[in-house]
Design an enzyme around this catalytic site. Structure first.
Site, PDB file in Angstrom:
ATOM      1  N   GLU A  56       0.814  -1.216   0.000  1.00  0.00           N
ATOM      2  CA  GLU A  56       0.000   0.000   0.000  1.00  0.00           C
ATOM      3  C   GLU A  56       0.841   1.256   0.000  1.00  0.00           C
ATOM      4  O   GLU A  56       0.542   2.230  -0.684  1.00  0.00           O
ATOM      5  CB  GLU A  56      -0.944   0.013   1.205  1.00  0.00           C
ATOM      6  CG  GLU A  56      -2.107  -0.969   1.100  1.00  0.00           C
ATOM      7  CD  GLU A  56      -1.691  -2.409   1.309  1.00  0.00           C
ATOM      8  OE1 GLU A  56      -0.570  -2.642   1.799  1.00  0.00           O
ATOM      9  OE2 GLU A  56      -2.481  -3.297   0.974  1.00  0.00           O
ATOM     10  N   HIS A 127     -12.574  -4.971   7.665  1.00  0.00           N
ATOM     11  CA  HIS A 127     -13.192  -4.830   6.348  1.00  0.00           C
ATOM     12  C   HIS A 127     -14.450  -3.979   6.461  1.00  0.00           C
ATOM     13  O   HIS A 127     -15.394  -4.155   5.713  1.00  0.00           O
ATOM     14  CB  HIS A 127     -13.552  -6.195   5.752  1.00  0.00           C
ATOM     15  CG  HIS A 127     -12.357  -7.042   5.429  1.00  0.00           C
ATOM     16  ND1 HIS A 127     -11.796  -7.914   6.327  1.00  0.00           N
ATOM     17  CD2 HIS A 127     -11.603  -7.133   4.305  1.00  0.00           C
ATOM     18  CE1 HIS A 127     -10.754  -8.519   5.761  1.00  0.00           C
ATOM     19  NE2 HIS A 127     -10.610  -8.056   4.545  1.00  0.00           N
TER      20      HIS A 127
HETATM   21  C1  LIG Z   1      -2.369  -4.278   4.204  1.00  0.00           C
HETATM   22  C2  LIG Z   1      -3.298  -5.220   3.522  1.00  0.00           C
HETATM   23  N1  LIG Z   1      -3.425  -5.175   2.167  1.00  0.00           N
HETATM   24  C3  LIG Z   1      -4.249  -6.025   1.527  1.00  0.00           C
HETATM   25  C4  LIG Z   1      -4.963  -6.942   2.233  1.00  0.00           C
HETATM   26  C5  LIG Z   1      -5.912  -7.880   1.475  1.00  0.00           C
HETATM   27  N2  LIG Z   1      -5.343  -9.215   1.427  1.00  0.00           N
HETATM   28  C6  LIG Z   1      -5.637 -10.106   2.386  1.00  0.00           C
HETATM   29  S1  LIG Z   1      -4.771 -11.509   2.190  1.00  0.00           S
HETATM   30  C7  LIG Z   1      -4.020 -10.975   0.807  1.00  0.00           C
HETATM   31  C8  LIG Z   1      -3.078 -11.866   0.080  1.00  0.00           C
HETATM   32  C9  LIG Z   1      -1.962 -12.314   0.948  1.00  0.00           C
HETATM   33  O1  LIG Z   1      -1.245 -13.316   0.332  1.00  0.00           O
HETATM   34  P1  LIG Z   1      -0.101 -14.115   1.065  1.00  0.00           P
HETATM   35  O2  LIG Z   1       0.708 -13.178   1.888  1.00  0.00           O
HETATM   36  O3  LIG Z   1       0.604 -14.911   0.050  1.00  0.00           O
HETATM   37  O4  LIG Z   1      -0.844 -15.049   2.114  1.00  0.00           O
HETATM   38  P2  LIG Z   1      -1.844 -16.259   1.845  1.00  0.00           P
HETATM   39  O5  LIG Z   1      -3.216 -15.660   1.784  1.00  0.00           O
HETATM   40  O6  LIG Z   1      -1.445 -16.929   0.593  1.00  0.00           O
HETATM   41  O7  LIG Z   1      -1.735 -17.137   3.052  1.00  0.00           O
HETATM   42  C10 LIG Z   1      -4.448  -9.683   0.506  1.00  0.00           C
HETATM   43  C11 LIG Z   1      -4.011  -8.903  -0.663  1.00  0.00           C
HETATM   44  C12 LIG Z   1      -4.831  -6.948   3.649  1.00  0.00           C
HETATM   45  N3  LIG Z   1      -5.514  -7.815   4.415  1.00  0.00           N
HETATM   46  N4  LIG Z   1      -3.988  -6.095   4.264  1.00  0.00           N
END
Ligand SMILES: Cc1ncc(C[n+]2csc(CCOP(=O)(O)OP(=O)(O)O)c2C)c(N)n1
Ligand SMILES: [Mg+2]
Lengths: 328, 376
Positions: A56, A127
């Site tokens: 972000e 959220h």
């Molecule tokens: C600061 C922030 N940006 C975006 C999100 C939305 N979001 C939640 S999980 C995710 C993907 C994360 O992927 P990863 O780190 O690979 O973890 P996984 O879900 O595969 O366990 C995103 C973009 C968030 N929760 N917090």
């Protein structure tokens, strides 16, 4: 069109009419979580519509850098308003003050950061938040929150074309829910202007964003049950806000309710109340009421208690009018 | 219980960065240990599948991220670490809550929003914690748990007795999270001050719908700490995870500074319940992983290889666990929802209840008959 298609349509027009404009954010190339950017990459190519990594603060930084060089138009997406906080330093210390601290040599007026905000019924702590008051406290940025598809399209186009950086908060509960007739052509809704949605004579009811749906219902109830005539105002732009429109209305009705979903303490409602009491003190017939979210983290299982729903607003409208009558 | 044990070959499970020697190539496991691992991992699997079903039945709402496919990671970490070691993770936290003192009913009860849930029903899917078991929980903001984990490592070092191995801290996060700026900052601190910190990247190859080659300029996550040594582990083989994590714990606990660990793993479900998980990857990939690398199937084949359990016994155990999980769910369904006054507790140290004037004393409910007045 519903809200997400109206946003999509505005982005389409922005990309079509301004060759410097770019659209980016997490998963936006696939349409984004709420489909607001769907088909844009297919239409305008991966140089202008692209995914970013999960960063972000760099999404904001990228927007600032791009916009400050030769006035490019940068339209970034923060996937949820709750995720804006990792980017807060860029927004508050870099974006908002670039014009001021460079003595107007540089600016990033071409930046628009879009982000979904507000309650959806089950969003929980991260959220559901409405961070508008954090942003309005920061001079140099414009904060906009539309109430529905038609206003959203015009306000978004104005935001994108504005010479100041804009944070554009989209009520996510309405992405699919709200359907309105939205003109297909290119149009703008002026920033900094409130809209009187309904004229009335007994009490002014003020809100912004998706919450206006709740306020409309509260006004209906007051009319049906108690014959109260509410003047309902949508602020639309929170900074700079339309003081004249609001004070004119309060001078007429003598009463004001301000309602928002964010917690009451230091919410933007407090700003409105302070200004209105200074400007309209001698017209006021009863104490101004704020009907807002509780001062709690956004609660998951208690959302329906937390929300300043139509009945809480209805009750406040009644109280304000009765207290004025009793004093006359 | 018999003390029969078996030596398993785990060579080829690791890749090293800035290490001369890594974890051992074989591991000796007793029957009791392996049966226990199997039961734990199968319970995890059933619990997550049950969440899926309950979600589809609309008994669970909102954001919900499942862990099936990644079981060997949580199970292996728990087996290798001591209960005193601090653990913090992302929103994908159901199974870790189970490892750290929670029961299936408490985890699922939390998802149902029941007062008996691990967080009194106040957190939901992404927010589970357990103080008694040093579990610092689930965090909804991607990457935010990692600086917190570094603080835990700092505290562990600060409190350690001179000359004794330190308790360690581990922060789990995803491949998508791994490039969040705050992680780099905290890794620098940990390295500067030799903190007993394990940066554990669960590389399931996707951050939501984006595959790693599209969101990261580095695909060797275990090398991401640059000067910080790293270890890549086959995260689908629980025995490799255990030995790898023992190695990591010993290294950081001895005061050598932090380590980066990359777990090569896979999630079967979509990112969350609103993601079918099939638009950005093909079904063949999922099927291939299921039939060739499944972590639970792997444990089952180990049990049979060592003659610890027959296929028949395995089936029996699975049947029993399925029933147990179902029973736990039924139990959680019976629990009450939290009381309204809970909305105002736990915000500040001094509870805002009983009513102290901060909240409107009269609460108007959508159904007027249910409106009520606070006890003043
Ligand atoms: C600061 C922030 N940006 C975006 C999100 C939305 N979001 C939640 S999980 C995710 C993907 C994360 O992927 P990863 O780190 O690979 O973890 P996984 O879900 O595969 O366990 C995103 C973009 C968030 N929760 N917090
Ligand atoms: Mg991932």
């Amino acid at each position: 069109m519903n809200l997400f298609t109206a946003i999509n349509n505005a982005l389409f027009i922005a990309l079509e009419t301004d060759p410097s404009s770019i659209v980016f954010g997490q998963d936006v190339a696939f349409g984004g979580v709420f489909r607001c950017t769907q088909n844009l990459q297919e239409e305008f190519g991966p140089d202008r519509v692209f995914n970013t990594p999960l960063n972000e603060s760099s999404i904001a930084g990228l927007a600032i850098g791009y916009a400050s060089m030769s006035g490019g138009t940068a339209i970034g997406e923060m996937q949820f308003a709750d995720y804006m906080f990792p980017a807060f330093d860029q927004i508050v210390n870099e974006m908002s003050k670039f014009r001021y601290r460079s003595g107007n040599q540089w600016n990033c007026g071409g930046v628009t950061l879009r982000s979904p905000c507000g309650a959806v019924g089950h969003g929980g702590h991260y959220h559901s938040q409405s961070p508008e008051a954090f942003l309005t406290h920061c001079p140099g940025i414009v904060v906009v929150m539309p109430r529905g598809p038609k206003a959203a399209k015009g306000l978004l186009l104005s935001s994108i074309r504005s010479k100041d950086p804009v944070i554009f908060l989209e009520p996510k509960a309405l992405y699919r829910a709200a359907v309105e007739d939205v003109p297909v052509e290119d149009y703008e809704v002026e920033l900094g202007k409130a809209e009187v949605m309904r004229e009335g004579s007994d009490v002014t009811v003020l809100g912004w964003g998706g919450h206006l749906r709740v306020l409309e219902q509260a006004c209906d109830l007051s009319k049906e049950n108690d014959g109260i005539s509410c003047e309902l105002i949508d602020l639309q732009t929170l900074t700079p806000w339309d003081i004249e429109c609001v004070t004119n209305s309060v001078n007429k009705t003598g009463k004001l309710i301000v309602s928002h979903e964010a917690p009451v303490t230091s919410g933007f409602g407090a700003e409105v109340v302070a200004t209105v009491q200074a400007e309209c003190f001698y017209s006021l017939e009863s104490p101004i009421q704020r009907v807002c979210g509780l001062d709690t983290p956004f609660p998951l299982v208690f959302e329906k208690y937390y929300i300043p729903d139509k009945l809480k607003n209805y009750e406040a409208i009644k109280t304000v009018v009765e207290s004025a009558n009793n004093n006359n | 219980m018999s003390s029969t044990s078996h030596a398993f070959d785990i060579s080829g499970s690791y890749e090293l960065h800035n290490f001369e020697t890594g974890p051992p190539e074989t591991t000796e496991v007793t029957k009791e240990e392996l049966v226990n691992i199997f039961e734990t991992m199968y319970t995890m699997r059933r619990m997550e599948i049950t969440c899926d079903n309950e979600y589809k039945a609309r008994n669970i709402r909102g954001f919900c991220h499942l862990y099936d496919g990644q079981e060997a990671v949580a199970c292996g970490i728990q087996a290798a670490l001591a209960p005193e070691d601090s653990w913090v993770t992302s929103y994908r936290c159901h199974v870790l809550a189970l490892m750290r003192g929670g029961s299936v009913s408490e985890v699922i009860g939390e998802l149902f929003g029941k007062a008996g849930g691990v967080t009194k029903g106040k957190g939901g899917s992404m927010h589970m914690y357990n103080k008694e078991h040093n579990f610092f929980g689930g965090h909804g903001i991607v990457g935010a748990q990692v600086p917190v984990g570094t603080g835990l490592a700092f505290a562990n070092k600060y409190k350690a007795k001179p000359g004794e191995p330190m308790n360690v801290a581990i922060a789990c996060y995803g491949d998508g999270a791994a490039n969040q700026g705050q992680i780099w900052e905290s890794a620098n601190m940990a390295n500067l001050w030799d903190l007993p910190m394990i940066y554990c990247i669960e590389n399931n190859h996707y951050g939501m719908g984006t595959s790693i080659d599209r969101h990261s300029s580095i695909s060797d996550y275990y090398k991401m700490g640059n000067a910080i040594p790293g270890l890549r582990i086959d995260g689908m083989n629980v025995l490799s995870v255990i030995e790898g994590m023992k190695f990591a714990k010993e290294y950081v606990g001895a005061g050598n500074g932090p380590i980066y660990v990359e777990m090569m793993t896979y999630r079967y479900h979509g990112h969350s319940m609103s993601d079918p998980g099939t638009t950005y990857r093909n079904r063949d990939e999922i099927e291939f992983t299921r039939s060739n690398r499944d972590p639970v199937e792997h444990v089952k084949s180990c049990l049979q290889e060592a003659d610890f359990m027959s296929a028949e016994e395995i089936k029996e155990t699975e049947k029993r666990i399925r029933k147990e999980v179902q029973k736990e769910v039924m139990k959680a369904k019976e629990w009450a929802t939290p009381e309204y006054k809970e909305v105002a507790t736990d915000i500040y140290a001094k509870s805002l209840t009983p009513y102290d004037g901060t909240y409107p004393p009269f609460v108007r409910m959508p159904d007027f008959a249910k409106s009520f007045t606070f006890d003043v």
